[in-house]
Design a protein around this motif. Structure first.
Motif, mmCIF file in Angstrom:
data_model
loop_
_atom_site.group_PDB
_atom_site.id
_atom_site.type_symbol
_atom_site.label_atom_id
_atom_site.label_comp_id
_atom_site.label_asym_id
_atom_site.label_seq_id
_atom_site.Cartn_x
_atom_site.Cartn_y
_atom_site.Cartn_z
ATOM 1 N N LYS A 91 -3.281 3.740 -4.717
ATOM 2 C CA LYS A 91 -4.256 3.207 -3.774
ATOM 3 C C LYS A 91 -5.600 3.895 -4.021
ATOM 4 O O LYS A 91 -5.645 5.113 -4.208
ATOM 5 N N PRO A 92 -6.695 3.154 -4.036
ATOM 6 C CA PRO A 92 -8.002 3.767 -4.284
ATOM 7 C C PRO A 92 -8.393 4.741 -3.172
ATOM 8 O O PRO A 92 -8.102 4.495 -2.003
ATOM 9 N N VAL A 93 -9.037 5.821 -3.560
ATOM 10 C CA VAL A 93 -9.445 6.825 -2.566
ATOM 11 C C VAL A 93 -10.740 6.420 -1.866
ATOM 12 O O VAL A 93 -11.007 6.857 -0.741
ATOM 13 N N ASP A 94 -11.543 5.587 -2.532
ATOM 14 C CA ASP A 94 -12.780 5.095 -1.935
ATOM 15 C C ASP A 94 -13.219 3.836 -2.690
ATOM 16 O O ASP A 94 -12.524 3.386 -3.616
ATOM 17 N N GLU A 95 -14.357 3.281 -2.310
ATOM 18 C CA GLU A 95 -14.819 2.031 -2.932
ATOM 19 C C GLU A 95 -15.130 2.213 -4.413
ATOM 20 O O GLU A 95 -14.859 1.328 -5.224
ATOM 21 N N ALA A 96 -15.678 3.355 -4.769
ATOM 22 C CA ALA A 96 -15.995 3.613 -6.177
ATOM 23 C C ALA A 96 -14.726 3.639 -7.019
ATOM 24 O O ALA A 96 -14.703 3.134 -8.152
ATOM 25 N N GLU A 151 -10.046 -5.565 1.328
ATOM 26 C CA GLU A 151 -8.644 -5.818 0.977
ATOM 27 C C GLU A 151 -8.060 -4.819 -0.024
ATOM 28 O O GLU A 151 -6.891 -4.440 0.104
ATOM 29 N N PRO A 152 -8.825 -4.357 -1.019
ATOM 30 C CA PRO A 152 -8.220 -3.492 -2.032
ATOM 31 C C PRO A 152 -7.857 -2.087 -1.555
ATOM 32 O O PRO A 152 -7.093 -1.392 -2.224
ATOM 33 N N MET A 153 -8.396 -1.658 -0.410
ATOM 34 C CA MET A 153 -8.386 -0.240 -0.097
ATOM 35 C C MET A 153 -7.018 0.347 0.255
ATOM 36 O O MET A 153 -6.817 1.556 0.164
ATOM 37 N N ASP A 154 -6.065 -0.465 0.650
ATOM 38 C CA ASP A 154 -4.742 0.072 0.996
ATOM 39 C C ASP A 154 -3.658 -0.441 0.054
ATOM 40 O O ASP A 154 -2.478 -0.463 0.408
ATOM 41 N N LYS A 155 -4.077 -0.828 -1.156
ATOM 42 C CA LYS A 155 -3.116 -1.445 -2.079
ATOM 43 C C LYS A 155 -3.150 -0.763 -3.446
ATOM 44 O O LYS A 155 -4.227 -0.468 -3.975
ATOM 45 N N ALA A 156 -1.975 -0.546 -4.009
ATOM 46 C CA ALA A 156 -1.882 0.019 -5.353
ATOM 47 C C ALA A 156 -2.581 -0.895 -6.346
ATOM 48 O O ALA A 156 -2.422 -2.117 -6.303
ATOM 49 N N GLY A 157 -3.378 -0.309 -7.227
ATOM 50 C CA GLY A 157 -4.105 -1.108 -8.198
ATOM 51 C C GLY A 157 -5.340 -1.765 -7.632
ATOM 52 O O GLY A 157 -6.055 -2.480 -8.337
ATOM 53 N N ALA A 158 -5.620 -1.542 -6.355
ATOM 54 C CA ALA A 158 -6.827 -2.047 -5.689
ATOM 55 C C ALA A 158 -6.890 -3.566 -5.594
ATOM 56 O O ALA A 158 -7.962 -4.165 -5.641
ATOM 57 N N TYR A 159 -5.723 -4.221 -5.463
ATOM 58 C CA TYR A 159 -5.761 -5.666 -5.203
ATOM 59 C C TYR A 159 -4.473 -6.110 -4.521
ATOM 60 O O TYR A 159 -3.432 -5.478 -4.644
ATOM 61 N N GLY A 160 -4.588 -7.212 -3.786
ATOM 62 C CA GLY A 160 -3.424 -7.809 -3.137
ATOM 63 C C GLY A 160 -3.267 -9.234 -3.615
ATOM 64 O O GLY A 160 -4.113 -10.091 -3.312
ATOM 65 N N ILE A 161 -2.204 -9.500 -4.362
ATOM 66 C CA ILE A 161 -2.036 -10.827 -4.970
ATOM 67 C C ILE A 161 -1.745 -11.895 -3.910
ATOM 68 O O ILE A 161 -1.958 -13.080 -4.137
ATOM 69 N N GLN A 162 -1.283 -11.468 -2.749
ATOM 70 C CA GLN A 162 -0.982 -12.429 -1.687
ATOM 71 C C GLN A 162 -2.210 -12.769 -0.857
ATOM 72 O O GLN A 162 -2.140 -13.580 0.060
ATOM 73 N N GLY A 163 -3.359 -12.148 -1.173
ATOM 74 C CA GLY A 163 -4.590 -12.401 -0.429
ATOM 75 C C GLY A 163 -5.696 -12.886 -1.345
ATOM 76 O O GLY A 163 -5.472 -13.679 -2.264
#
Length: 201
Positions: A91-96, A151-163
Motif C-alpha cells: 500500500k502506498p505510504v503517500d500520494e508520491a 482510491e489507490p491509497m489503501d490498496k496494494a500496488g496503488a490501484y483497485g481493479i474493482q473501481g
C-alpha cells in the motif's frame, strides 16, 4: 467441479482473518455466516522467502494466529501482493509513493499473487493463485488524477481493479477476483477438500 460449499460450511464457525471489506464481500458469496477477526501478529517476512511465496507465508501467519485461539473454528487467512520487476508493491505510504508505483506499472505486465491458508485445530492447508495484469500506457495526468481520487491509497500496488482502477487495465490473464483479493473459485474447491480432511480426522 461443482461444489455446494455454502451448505458444507453451515456446520462450522467460520472466521475470516482479514479486515478487508473486499474479501468480506467475496467470502459472503460462499458463506452466509462468518466472523471477521483480523490478525495482529508480527508479519515480518524472512529474507529467504521470495516475493511470489510471501503471500502464502503471510496468510499462514494470520491463520495460525487466529486458529490458535479459536481452535474449533475454520479460519481463513489471506494476503495479496502486487509484484512488478521483482519488487513487491504494498500500500502506498503517500500520494508520491502511489504515483511512483503507477508509473512503474504503466505499460507493463505485473503479477498479483494471493496466498490463502485454511486452518482448524492443528490442521492447515495453504495455496497461492497468480494473476497476470497488464496496464496500458498511462499519462502523467491520468496517474495524478487517479491518485487524487483517493482510491489507490489503501490498496496494494496503488490501484483497485474493482473501481476506477479498471480504467487503467488493458487485460488480465487469470482470476479477476484474485486481483480483488480473494480467489473465490479456487477457495471453494480448497475448502471442500479441507473439510473432507477435517471430517475424516
Amino acid at each position: 467441479m461443482s461444489v455446494n460449499i455454502s451448505s458444507e460450511l453451515m456446520d462450522y464457525d467460520v472466521i475470516l482473518a482479514s479486515a478487508s471489506p473486499r474479501r468480506k464481500e467475496l467470502l459472503s458469496l460462499m458463506c452466509e455466516n462468518f466472523r471477521v477477526i483480523p490478525s495482529d501478529c508480527d508479519e515480518k517476512i524472512p529474507e529467504d522467502v521470495t516475493p511470489e511465496l510471501a503471500p502464502e507465508y503471510l496468510s499462514g501467519i494470520k491463520c495460525r494466529c487466529i486458529a490458535s485461539v479459536y481452535d474449533l473454528s475454520v479460519v481463513i487467512g489471506c494476503d495479496t501482493v502486487v509484484i512488478c520487476d521483482g519488487e513487491v508493491l504494498g500500500k502506498p505510504v503517500d500520494e508520491a509513493d502511489a504515483i511512483r508505483m503507477l508509473k512503474m506499472l504503466s505499460g507493463k505486465t505485473h503479477h498479483v499473487v494471493t496466498g490463502v491458508t485454511l486452518g482448524r485445530g492443528c490442521r492447515y492447508s495453504s495455496f497461492s493463485v497468480d494473476t497476470a495484469v497488464t496496464f496500458r500506457e498511462l499519462s502523467d495526468e491520468e496517474i495524478k488524477a487517479y491518485v487524487k481520487s483517493g482510491e489507490p491509497m489503501d490498496k496494494a500496488g496503488a490501484y483497485g481493479i474493482q473501481g476506477l482502477g479498471a480504467l487503467l487495465v488493458e487485460k488480465i490473464d487469470g482470476d479477476f477476483y484474485n486481483v480483488v483479493g480473494l480467489p473465490v473459485s479456487r477457495l471453494a474447491e480448497e475448502l471442500h477438500e479441507f473439510l473432507k480432511k477435517v471430517q475424516s480426522k
